[in-house]
Design a protein around this motif. Structure first.
Motif, mmCIF file in Angstrom:
data_model
loop_
_atom_site.group_PDB
_atom_site.id
_atom_site.type_symbol
_atom_site.label_atom_id
_atom_site.label_comp_id
_atom_site.label_asym_id
_atom_site.label_seq_id
_atom_site.Cartn_x
_atom_site.Cartn_y
_atom_site.Cartn_z
ATOM 1 N N SER A 47 5.778 2.373 13.411
ATOM 2 C CA SER A 47 4.526 3.142 13.391
ATOM 3 C C SER A 47 3.888 3.216 12.013
ATOM 4 O O SER A 47 2.753 3.668 11.890
ATOM 5 C CB SER A 47 4.786 4.558 13.911
ATOM 6 O OG SER A 47 5.528 5.290 12.964
ATOM 7 N N GLY A 48 4.616 2.787 10.995
ATOM 8 C CA GLY A 48 4.024 2.856 9.665
ATOM 9 C C GLY A 48 4.863 2.108 8.671
ATOM 10 O O GLY A 48 5.989 1.703 8.967
ATOM 11 N N GLY A 49 4.301 1.920 7.487
ATOM 12 C CA GLY A 49 5.024 1.231 6.437
ATOM 13 C C GLY A 49 4.088 0.898 5.293
ATOM 14 O O GLY A 49 2.934 1.340 5.278
ATOM 15 N N GLY A 50 4.587 0.102 4.364
ATOM 16 C CA GLY A 50 3.882 -0.102 3.106
ATOM 17 C C GLY A 50 3.226 -1.461 2.930
ATOM 18 O O GLY A 50 2.996 -1.875 1.799
ATOM 19 N N TYR A 51 2.947 -2.161 4.014
ATOM 20 C CA TYR A 51 2.260 -3.456 3.897
ATOM 21 C C TYR A 51 0.821 -3.341 4.391
ATOM 22 O O TYR A 51 0.560 -2.774 5.461
ATOM 23 C CB TYR A 51 3.004 -4.537 4.688
ATOM 24 C CG TYR A 51 4.361 -4.847 4.114
ATOM 25 C CD1 TYR A 51 4.481 -5.439 2.854
ATOM 26 C CD2 TYR A 51 5.522 -4.530 4.793
ATOM 27 C CE1 TYR A 51 5.722 -5.702 2.296
ATOM 28 C CE2 TYR A 51 6.772 -4.785 4.255
ATOM 29 C CZ TYR A 51 6.862 -5.374 3.001
ATOM 30 O OH TYR A 51 8.095 -5.617 2.459
ATOM 31 N N ILE B 20 0.864 -1.184 0.000
ATOM 32 C CA ILE B 20 0.000 0.000 0.000
ATOM 33 C C ILE B 20 0.900 1.234 0.000
ATOM 34 O O ILE B 20 2.101 1.116 0.271
ATOM 35 C CB ILE B 20 -0.909 0.056 1.255
ATOM 36 C CG1 ILE B 20 -0.055 -0.056 2.537
ATOM 37 C CG2 ILE B 20 -1.960 -1.048 1.208
ATOM 38 C CD1 ILE B 20 -0.805 0.222 3.821
ATOM 39 N N VAL B 21 0.343 2.394 -0.327
ATOM 40 C CA VAL B 21 1.069 3.643 -0.094
ATOM 41 C C VAL B 21 1.335 3.712 1.409
ATOM 42 O O VAL B 21 0.402 3.579 2.211
ATOM 43 C CB VAL B 21 0.242 4.857 -0.561
ATOM 44 C CG1 VAL B 21 0.793 6.161 0.006
ATOM 45 C CG2 VAL B 21 0.224 4.934 -2.085
ATOM 46 N N ASP B 22 2.592 3.864 1.789
ATOM 47 C CA ASP B 22 2.989 3.761 3.201
ATOM 48 C C ASP B 22 2.034 4.534 4.116
ATOM 49 O O ASP B 22 1.785 5.718 3.894
ATOM 50 C CB ASP B 22 4.419 4.253 3.394
ATOM 51 C CG ASP B 22 5.429 3.353 2.684
ATOM 52 O OD1 ASP B 22 5.262 3.130 1.472
ATOM 53 O OD2 ASP B 22 6.371 2.872 3.340
ATOM 54 N N ALA B 23 1.545 3.848 5.127
ATOM 55 C CA ALA B 23 0.497 4.393 5.998
ATOM 56 C C ALA B 23 0.836 4.104 7.460
ATOM 57 O O ALA B 23 1.766 3.352 7.753
ATOM 58 C CB ALA B 23 -0.842 3.749 5.646
ATOM 59 N N GLY B 24 0.080 4.713 8.373
ATOM 60 C CA GLY B 24 0.267 4.441 9.795
ATOM 61 C C GLY B 24 -0.212 3.037 10.140
ATOM 62 O O GLY B 24 -1.201 2.556 9.592
ATOM 63 N N TYR B 25 0.510 2.376 11.044
ATOM 64 C CA TYR B 25 0.164 1.010 11.457
ATOM 65 C C TYR B 25 -0.549 1.037 12.811
ATOM 66 O O TYR B 25 0.011 1.536 13.795
ATOM 67 C CB TYR B 25 1.427 0.164 11.624
ATOM 68 C CG TYR B 25 2.079 -0.337 10.351
ATOM 69 C CD1 TYR B 25 1.382 -0.436 9.146
ATOM 70 C CD2 TYR B 25 3.405 -0.753 10.371
ATOM 71 C CE1 TYR B 25 1.996 -0.925 8.004
ATOM 72 C CE2 TYR B 25 4.028 -1.248 9.228
ATOM 73 C CZ TYR B 25 3.322 -1.324 8.050
ATOM 74 O OH TYR B 25 3.940 -1.815 6.932
#
Lengths: 301, 322
Positions: free
Chosen positions: B264-268, B237-242
């Motif tokens: 705190s976030g990333g692209g999965y 995904i477009v890197d987002a908050g986890y």
């Protein structure tokens, strides 16, 4: 280009368990989506809703942590939806921020050494370097041209996170000029501290040593995260970057890298930076012209 | 008052209730992985719930008391020894100056907790004494020769010296973990979704304070043209908050559940989130634990949260009344 609008389309609301509300402004990355996220985050922060624990603006989405013992999920959702409508109607397309110059030693030996350790099974082209690979997939002549494209135009800090103080960066150029690179096939267990990396359309500066999946192009010379707060740039907070900051990379050689290391060790290093009011519509209308204005602010100091 | 560290154990850190409010810059909440166990240890020695404790992973430390002290050991089942003599877990122990506290091999779970009357008195950073190892906040793992400072006790220990059996958690080899589906679950195929919720997943040894990785049947992602900036894999995904507790499944093979020291976030893409009431349960999972993910609604998650609080309150009342 038509007049930019913050409206885009309605965001998608979903829950991360009973403590997180996730608001996806757009599936795809764009400057307008990021601006809407930042607007929404600052509006929510300004309202000061009791029970909101963390407001985490990301590239094209917003993550909100809340305490459901204090704030009912439905109340939070309706509050954010109201702010989203205000953001769409409002004129909030400027951001008071700063432009910061970040010295980078491209094609450095530290990232090269780590890249060598993670080739077979990790990298798309194990025989080459990350820079050569990035140049190739972007249809550029070679590493030197990729490096030039990387530092020629400024970037926007579109999100801070992953680990403490790590900025995600989005280059302020038209979509067809964006540099895009796949992430490593499998994440590395090691990345040098201050590695300048890239994955998807995002640049990053790794604030601390650790795991990472982005392609590696160089190292920044000065800290961006300082838990001891020993340098003057960290007087207010241990994390240097904030969402909305503009970043201009400046290529440096080994000699200058070492000189900056000395300044950091002596405690005298300061980032070159200038305050700017970032205008979304100008950035969207003619990015390169507007970028020249941004960089003039930096050169004027 | 202090403890001298003769041997540090595998990974012993100072933790408390955590450091909320800085997730927006990538600094995780931190805090004891198993919050209930840590709170019971504190309660046994008369500490407030926010007092800092030692979190010990797998192999415990060897400590020597410099003065008389009250301590309690809770969490994963582990033999507790004072000067080599076996003592009870989940009880209050009175140590004399010079007494040596040590531990045998773990009999389940992964982490146990040590509370000292007065709490561990290391400086607060951003409102918490929790150690965040990767970020270099709040110190590091214990090392041999360290001296652990203990504060001045200001609470009254409860009448009961032990947490009653019915209020001690179970460290089972099988777990049912409740999750709220959402975030990016629409990106899974129907079969992928069913696989997540009906399959048996096993905790792998790749588990730490940041997250727990599972092996199992895998899931399928819907094929699609990826949005700009997301990356090429359908799990990107477009890197987002986890969300803390959320489940991501890079590539579709091994789910990873983020825990207290989450990135705190990333692209999965995340496809579900463990309910807050089951985060302690997750923290008690040892490698090899067979796990089923059970779907819960948001309302059920809120109800479970209330039940967890009520259970904790009953345990504290039982301690007080003796």
């Amino acid at each position: 280009m038509s007049a930019p609008s913050l409206e885009l389309h309605e965001a998608r609301y979903t829950w991360g368990g009973d403590e997180f509300l996730f608001v996806e402004v757009d599936e795809a990355m764009s400057l307008a989506a990021n601006f809407k996220v930042m607007t929404l985050a600052s509006k929510l922060s300004a309202v000061g809703v009791e029970g909101v624990v963390d407001i985490c603006p990301a590239n094209a989405s917003l993550l909100i942590r809340f305490d459901p013992d204090v704030l009912a999920p439905s109340v939070l959702e309706s509050t954010v939806r109201k702010l989203e409508r205000e953001a769409a109607m409002g004129h909030a397309d400027t951001l008071e921020t700063r432009i910061i110059e970040v010295p980078v030693w491209y094609d450095d030996p530290f990232t090269a050494e780590v890249a060598q350790r993670f080739r077979e099974g990790f990298h798309q082209e194990p025989e080459g370097t990350d820079l050569d690979y990035a140049a190739k997939v972007n249809g550029l002549e070679g590493a030197a041209e990729f490096i030039r494209r990387h530092h020629e135009q400024p970037w926007l800090v579109s999100m801070v996170g992953f680990v403490a103080g790590l900025p995600f960066l989005f280059q302020l150029v038209e979509r067809q000029k964006q540099l895009e690179v796949p992430k490593y096939l499998s994440p590395r267990t090691d990345t040098p501290k201050l590695t300048v990396g890239h994955g998807g359309c995002f640049g990053a500066i790794y604030s601390v040593r650790g795991a990472g999946g982005y392609q590696m192009f160089g190292v920044a010379a000065a800290p961006i995260y300082d838990p001891a707060q020993s340098l003057a740039d960290f007087e207010d907070f241990m994390v240097f970057f904030r969402p909305g900051d503009n970043v201009k990379f400046r290529p440096i050689d080994e000699q200058e890298y070492n000189a900056i290391q000395d300044e950091v060790a002596n405690g005298t290093f300061r980032y070159r930076q200038a305050p700017v009011v970032f205008e979304l519509h100008s950035a969207l209308e003619d990015p390169e012209r507007y970028n020249r204005e941004l960089m003039e602010a930096l050169n004027g100091i | 008052m202090a403890f001298e560290v003769k041997s540090p154990g595998l990974s012993t850190t100072v933790q408390d209730r955590g450091r909320p409010g800085y997730y927006n810059v990538g600094i995780p909440q931190g805090g004891s992985m198993d919050q209930y166990s840590a709170e019971m240890a504190n309660a046994l020695v008369g500490n407030p719930p926010e007092a800092a404790v030692l979190e010990c992973t797998y192999l415990g430390p060897v400590l020597t008391a410099t003065e008389a002290a009250l301590v309690a050991v809770t969490g994963a089942p582990v033999p507790v020894r004072v000067n080599g003599q076996e003592r009870q877990e989940w009880t209050r122990l009175a140590l004399e100056a010079g007494d040596e506290l040590s531990f045998g091999p773990l009999r389940g779970g992964t982490r146990f907790y040590l509370a000292f009357a007065g709490g561990i008195d290391v400086p607060e950073v951003l409102g918490s004494r929790s150690t965040y190892l990767i970020g270099g906040i709040g110190g590091r793992k214990l090392e041999a020769g360290d001296v652990v400072p203990i504060g001045v006790p200001d609470g009254v220990p409860p009448r009961s010296e032990a947490v009653p059996e019915e209020f001690r958690p179970v460290f089972a080899k099988e777990q049912a973990v409740r999750v709220v589906m959402g975030l990016y679950d629409h990106r899974l195929t129907q079969a992928g979704r069913e696989s997540l919720l009906t399959g048996e997943w096993t905790v792998t040894p790749v588990a730490d304070r940041m997250g727990i990785r599972y092996s199992g049947p895998g899931v399928q992602w819907k094929e699609r043209e990826q949005p700009f900036g997301a990356g090429s894999d359908p799990s990107n995904i477009v890197d987002a908050g986890y969300a803390v507790g959320s489940i991501q499944i890079p590539g579709g093979t091994q789910p990873i559940i983020l825990h207290r020291d989450a990135v705190s976030g990333g692209g999965y893409a995340m496809v579900a989130t463990v309910i807050s009431a089951d985060m302690d349960l997750l923290a008690r999972a040892a490698p090899g634990t067979a796990t089923r993910f059970v779907e819960a609604s948001l309302d059920e998650a809120l109800e479970a949260r209330k039940e967890r609080t009520a259970f904790r309150d009953r345990a504290l009342a039982a301690l007080r009344s003796g």
